[in-house]
Scaffold this motif. Structure first.
Motif, PDB file in Angstrom:
ATOM      1  N   UNK A  16      -8.385  46.370 -46.765  1.00 13.60           N
ATOM      2  CA  UNK A  16      -9.947  45.602 -45.533  1.00 13.60           C
ATOM      3  C   UNK A  16      -9.172  44.284 -45.408  1.00 13.60           C
ATOM      4  N   UNK A  76      -8.083  42.697 -42.478  1.00 16.72           N
ATOM      5  CA  UNK A  76      -7.403  43.157 -40.615  1.00 16.72           C
ATOM      6  C   UNK A  76      -6.718  42.414 -39.881  1.00 16.72           C
ATOM      7  N   UNK A  77      -6.797  41.283 -39.931  1.00 19.73           N
ATOM      8  CA  UNK A  77      -5.709  40.120 -40.052  1.00 19.73           C
ATOM      9  C   UNK A  77      -5.026  38.797 -40.835  1.00 19.73           C
ATOM     10  N   UNK A  78      -4.162  38.157 -40.422  1.00 19.25           N
ATOM     11  CA  UNK A  78      -3.621  37.130 -41.267  1.00 19.25           C
ATOM     12  C   UNK A  78      -2.509  36.033 -40.790  1.00 19.25           C
ATOM     13  N   UNK A  79      -3.683  35.070 -40.338  1.00 16.32           N
ATOM     14  CA  UNK A  79      -3.119  33.672 -39.472  1.00 16.32           C
ATOM     15  C   UNK A  79      -2.061  33.300 -39.939  1.00 16.32           C
ATOM     16  N   UNK A 137      -1.786  47.204 -42.876  1.00 19.55           N
ATOM     17  CA  UNK A 137      -2.708  47.992 -41.390  1.00 19.55           C
ATOM     18  C   UNK A 137      -2.135  48.121 -40.385  1.00 19.55           C
ATOM     19  N   UNK A 168      -1.271  47.250 -36.990  1.00 20.47           N
ATOM     20  CA  UNK A 168      -0.985  45.879 -36.802  1.00 20.47           C
ATOM     21  C   UNK A 168      -0.790  44.502 -37.473  1.00 20.47           C
ATOM     22  N   UNK A 214     -11.750  41.143 -47.387  1.00 22.53           N
ATOM     23  CA  UNK A 214     -11.601  40.177 -46.223  1.00 22.53           C
ATOM     24  C   UNK A 214      -9.642  39.394 -45.921  1.00 22.53           C
ATOM     25  N   UNK A 215     -10.006  39.727 -44.278  1.00 24.22           N
ATOM     26  CA  UNK A 215      -8.678  38.841 -43.571  1.00 24.22           C
ATOM     27  C   UNK A 215      -8.559  38.074 -44.126  1.00 24.22           C
ATOM     28  N   UNK A 244      -6.892  34.768 -43.677  1.00 20.53           N
ATOM     29  CA  UNK A 244      -7.193  33.607 -42.679  1.00 20.53           C
ATOM     30  C   UNK A 244      -6.720  31.612 -43.495  1.00 20.53           C
TER      31      UNK A 244
END
Lengths: 591, 591
Positions: free
Chosen positions: A512, A514-517, A544, A546, A479-480, A482
């Motif tokens: 997996x 997809x972003x880190x806040x 990744x 980005x 999971x991202x 966040x």
């Protein structure tokens, strides 16, 4: 002869012109038949749906003329049948009931304003490129909503089938309670007529085709005959009521006088206070109408290996609704039932819609006196038969086996629409689908992974035969990272480290992620410090592009040191295995 | 002597007993000093925060006795300072203002009921194991909320600093507008006193330590002296006002008579209608208070390489709030400022809190007459200095560089709290953080990938040197597939296939796909069909275990055929490269 460039522009904006370029005589015959079949269905349905919307019956017919012509010009679907539809009619009805209760005008002017707003909203969505907003209404929400709306519509018609003044406040329990209390006052003749109507409709829909196929009738006639069930029911009932004299003695409710003549294109008075109240329902009607049209259109197009263009549909439906506003009637959309009929009857292009619109126009102009004796019970029966297929219990069962969250969303939307009303119900459903999505991602699947054989591939130790190193804990967070799940992930890693005292390195495989806040970044910083205090080094792998770009703008990578960011899990494992094997003092040796 | 088992139970439920088992004389001296420093800070802050909550000053002191003793027994943090805090006081104040306006009782009984509800909610969260609900409030929401609340608190104190009856309705523009209109009516003496107070507070906080460090004073005395700024300001101002006679001529607002004596443990009358109105604010006060306590507690614990137990904190704070209710006062929480002071002053255990509570108890019992001449302007100055550090512009700037969505959430929460009020503002912020999360995942990052060198590793063609096969399109979707993004993913793949006519196989690498919902499943089915009609086969690779389990319960895998599900992207690429190389007629050869 227009220039090729102009022609291309013309074809771009008016898909019909593209289809007409190789339009054959046989195409026209197909369109003619399909158009007539749809027209024959549209006349009773139009009147019935206007009823559902709380408007006099002719408004349903008005909604089936100019909007159809506009859609025929602009629409990108060959066989989508636009016009008055059940669900939008229900929504318009509940909006009109609310707005008239607040003293904001008469039903017709409210309906016209709604059409204007719906049309404007759709065109604005196109201009702002926001058509994708409909994606936020999940399949499950729409399915739960449609089933509940169909049930509400069905129950709302019980007043016409029983002759009882059942309160129609959108609360199903009120209606059914009233019905049970007044069972003895049911108008027997009305009920009988209604049930007979239902029987005729069911027979035409389910049985007639089988019987006629054994008759000498040609095949091309059978399909239209079966589709004409509502028309048959209307004609028979009109003849019966007119000849029996039942209406004269007020024993049966009839449609009565319908004004003759085409709708007059008119101006619309602007009332900002009314618009303010109508805005939310208009947005919902626009979105639901658009979504229904696009999904029906896509389904039909894919059967012919074609595609529809959602952007063109926004414009076409928007313009059709503006057309509805200026011809003085209520919002339209592409309907499921009639589109299926249109397609099955062989419609090749939107010429079929033009034929249907012409039939309705002729009816409104000359034939309305014929409907004087039409019993309301038959219109009720037509509506009930049209919405019954929309109650989709199968969808609920299917989604229960695949994904409980979807089934839960569907069911709660269904209940919310029945208990809170159409508008609040669907908003609730959307909210629930969002919350469930966030809840799900707040407790992500985290796997401890190991190397599969001698490959460079790492998979869950619980599911596959893999090799691991007791000094290295490799985990994969599915999971991202966040705010809603950072603590969960932190706790998991801490617990794993606590239960494996030999661990010196933790590799967090981020393929997996997809972003880190910002919350997660802070949590990672804390985790790095805490693990370091226990003699464990945190490493990242397969971060990744980005995300890496962003991490490089922060001080996190310095804080991670001596932990590293490895390109692949394989590289991380090789480097760290070597490091521990080379006799770096491990925790185990020290203690 | 209790049995070992009982001792363990005791230590489990009362962390203090665990710490006392090796409690030294030196620990007690540390605790004593820290407790006295906190006590000296707590007395002015308690009175000031009670003011902020719209209650007489003694209630702030009551909130600093029994709740502290209860937390000292049950809390799992050694140095968290529980008691009246600024943000909760603001929230209580706005709730009390609303509830008294609706005629639901006097401020004190509303405050008591709020404490009761907050305590009950926290304990229920523990029982229902729902403590993790606070994770749904993102860091950015809390940060934006805290900054806005601090600003609101600061502005609310302008009435005490100017002597103007500035409306305190929670709307910052009203307050500032009123101030600008009535600049000429400002009470000069009050303003001067307030500004002098601010100057003294700032001096003690920022400068005193530097000056004293050059003096012959011992180090252990410097820190406490600097922390006693509010107490100094109070004493000086009381002496000044009492001797000048300003208060007698009503030229300066003073606290006046404070009832002497300890709070009386009382019964609480139950008022369901009141509870209904207080429920939402109570939930928010409970969650925000819990979150603030846990985050401060975690920060301090990690500095000593310890951890706090969020579950124990729920119980401890819940019980502390019930204690507040039964001692007739308003909700408490663990505060940022005083906890930092407590830690920095050397608190070893919660004995420090007991000392502080005893100091407050002595003050309430015997010393309240001394505060008669305390000017309200000084309390205002104490509040302003306490909340100023909470306005965190740096956090906004930092999150702007790392993650725009976080910065946007923070900023909108900030604005929402200022314009819509405390309660609605934070709910808005939470809603926005959810929407942004969903919006972000609705347009996922999708990469076309290729093989890195000769490895089994596949990465983005745009970022890395990779090799690809023109007949095979390998894409990696960096997001779970669900309703909000299915169309986006479908469109991406279609567009890719349309622009690469040679493509025969599409491999969808699912290592970042953490779940697939019903909408996405249907979309995948459609995509499979449509690609098949164009002669392209869809394959999946690296599908995770939990998803594979679910897919196997559906008919999707049959529909996918001849497309396959490969274990790894590498296997997929090898198998498909071989298949196309073996001279299977490719599309290019056919056309």
């Amino acid at each position: 002869m227009p220039s090729p460039q102009r022609l291309a522009t013309l074809r771009h904006y008016f898909p019909l012109t593209r289809w007409l370029s190789d339009y054959q005589r046989s195409d026209f015959i197909s369109d003619l038949i399909a158009g007539m079949v749809v027209g024959v269905l549209l006349i009773p349905q139009g009147m019935a749906y206007a009823f559902l919307a709380g408007l006099p019956p002719q408004y349903g017919l008005y909604a089936a003329i100019i909007p159809l012509l506009i859609y025929a010009l602009l629409g990108s679907s060959r066989s989508l049948a636009v016009g008055p539809v059940a669900i939008a009619s229900l929504m318009v009805g509940s909006t009109i009931a609310d707005a008239t209760a607040s003293g904001l005008g008469d039903p017709v002017s409210i309906a016209i304003n709604l059409s204007l707003l719906v049309g404007t909203i759709l065109i604005c969505l196109r201009i702002l490129q926001l058509g994708s907003i409909v994606n936020f209404m999940s399949h499950s929400v729409i399915s739960g909503f449609t089933s509940a709306a169909a049930l509400l519509i069905g129950v709302s018609q019980l007043r016409h089938l029983t002759g009882l003044a059942i309160p129609n406040d959108g609360f199903i329990t009120d209606s059914l309670g009233f019905l049970l209390q007044h069972l003895s006052s049911i108008n027997g003749i009305t009920l009988l007529l209604g049930l007979l109507g239902l029987l005729v409709l069911w027979f035409c829909k389910a049985k007639l085709a089988g019987i006629l196929s054994r008759s000498p009738l040609p095949d091309w006639l059978i399909q239209p005959l079966c589709r004409a069930g509502p028309m048959f029911a209307m004609i028979i009932s009109i003849l019966f009521v007119a000849s029996s004299g039942l209406a004269q003695h007020d024993q049966i409710a009839i449609i009565g006088k319908i004004p003759q003549g085409l709708p007059v294109i008119g101006l619309i008075s602007i009332d900002l206070q009314l618009w303010q109240q109508l805005l939310t329902p208009a947005i919902l009607i626009a979105l639901i109408g658009f979504l229904e049209s696009v999904s029906v259109g896509t389904t039909l197009a894919s059967r012919e290996r074609e595609r529809i263009d959602p952007n063109k549909e926004l414009v076409a439906l928007g313009a059709a609704n503006l057309g509805a506003a200026f011809s003085g009637t209520y919002p339209v959309a592409g309907g499921f039932g009639r589109s299926m009929v249109n397609f099955a009857s062989g419609a090749r292009t939107t010429i079929a819609s033009i034929i249907a619109a012409l039939m309705v126009a002729i009816t409104v102009s000359f034939l309305t006196p014929l409907f004087y004796y039409l019993p309301k019970a038959i219109l009720g029966a037509v509506i009930i038969m049209a919405v019954l297929p929309l109650i989709d219990i199968h969808a609920f069962r299917a989604s229960w086996t695949f994904n409980k969250a979807d089934a839960l969303t569907m069911f709660s939307t269904f209940i919310a629409v029945l208990t809170l009303g159409v508008e609040l119900g669907i908003l609730c459903g959307i909210g629930i689908s969002f919350l469930l999505f966030i809840y799900r991602s707040s407790q992500p699947h985290i796997a401890v992974v190991g190397r599969v054989g001698n490959s460079q591939h790492f998979r869950n130790v619980a599911r596959h035969e893999v090799t691991t190193d007791k000094h290295i804990l490799a985990i994969r967070v599915d999971e991202s990272l966040y705010f809603a799940n950072t603590r969960f992930v932190e706790d998991f890693i801490r617990a794993q480290c606590a239960s494996r005292r030999e661990v010196e390195h933790v590799i967090m495989i981020c393929n997996a992620v997809n972003f880190i806040d910002a919350s997660a970044l802070e949590s990672l910083e804390n985790l790095t410090l805490q693990l370091a205090s226990e003699g464990v080094t945190l490493h990242l792998a397969e971060v990744k592009g980005p995300i890496m770009d962003r991490l490089q703008q922060t001080t996190f990578l310095q804080q991670l040191s001596p932990g590293q960011v490895f390109f692949t899990a394989d590289e991380a494992m090789c480097a760290l295995t070597k490091a521990t094997a080379e006799g770096q003092p491990s925790k185990g040796q020290l203690s």
